[in-house]
Scaffold this motif. Structure first.
Motif: not given
Length: 236
Positions: A154, A168-169, A172
């Motif tokens: 990442q 973002e985690v 995704r």
């Protein structure tokens, strides 16, 4: 002064005697590969990349510069090329070895229930990250059966900090239809003990994932001295 593109462009000061030495080294490797010290294993690899030259001094120089075979193959390309005699071909060969090691370690956990193969997963994480000179965040995404569906780097940061963005985690994880996530990052210092910043950031990511019904199964920190599991330490 422009650095030579590769060491094989230089004249060989050994007078060709290195060819016999290489054959003896290959025989020793075939008979007992684990008995070779780091510099000789490195010498064999460099001999493939730079066939026209005695590379024993170069192998020893790399070990002196970086510390061990593992440290050499995990070094940044720019740092490798800073060693006199290492050009694009040799640097690429060293990085191929690292990537091959990572893929070999990852193979047993692909499409398996990683929770049931935890020690194998830890071996993979240590192989991929423990000797890196910079911090790196890796995210492992699991399906409803806890099988690994994606393994992604990442973020890569500095020697003591890697930014990780909870949004973002989550983004995704949702895109992959993941049911759980395992966070992994390394401490280049070697000590895997989580810092306060690690703990605070992990809880923020946990809460962000929980808001969309995705579990943060664990956060593992790896280093040369071992690993630390947030779940085992009661931090999750």
């Amino acid at each position: 002064m422009t650095k030579p593109a590769e060491a094989q462009a230089l004249p060989d000061p050994s007078g060709g005697d290195h060819k016999g030495h290489r054959e003896r080294l290959r025989r020793r490797f075939r008979d007992a590969p684990g008995a070779l010290p780091d510099y000789e294993l490195l010498e064999m690899l460099l001999g493939i990349a730079i066939p026209q030259r005695d590379v024993k001094p170069l192998a020893k120089a790399l070990i002196r510069r970086f510390g061990s075979f593992a440290d050499v193959v995990t070094a940044e390309v720019e740092d490798l090329r800073a060693v006199d005699g290492i050009g694009d071909v040799a640097a690429t060969a060293l990085k191929v070895v690292r990537e091959a090691a990572i893929r070999l370690a990852r193979a047993p956990i692909l499409n398996t229930v990683v929770i049931s193969n935890w020690d194998t997963l830890l071996d993979y994480c240590r192989t991929a990250m423990a000797t890196l000179p910079m911090e790196q965040f890796r995210l492992l995404f699991l399906d409803r059966k806890n099988a690994l569906i994606a393994d992604e780097v990442q973020q890569t940061g500095t020697v003591d900090h890697t930014p990780l963005y909870p949004r973002e985690v989550v983004r995704r994880a949702l895109a992959l239809h993941a049911s759980a996530v395992i966070m992994v990052h390394n401490h280049p210092s070697g000590d895997p003990k989580p810092s306060k910043a690690d703990i605070d950031m992990t809880r923020v990511v946990r809460d962000a994932l929980a808001a969309v019904d995705i579990q943060l199964y664990d956060h593992v920190v790896v280093g040369r001295k071992g690993h630390a599991s947030f779940k085992a330490m009661g931090l999750l």
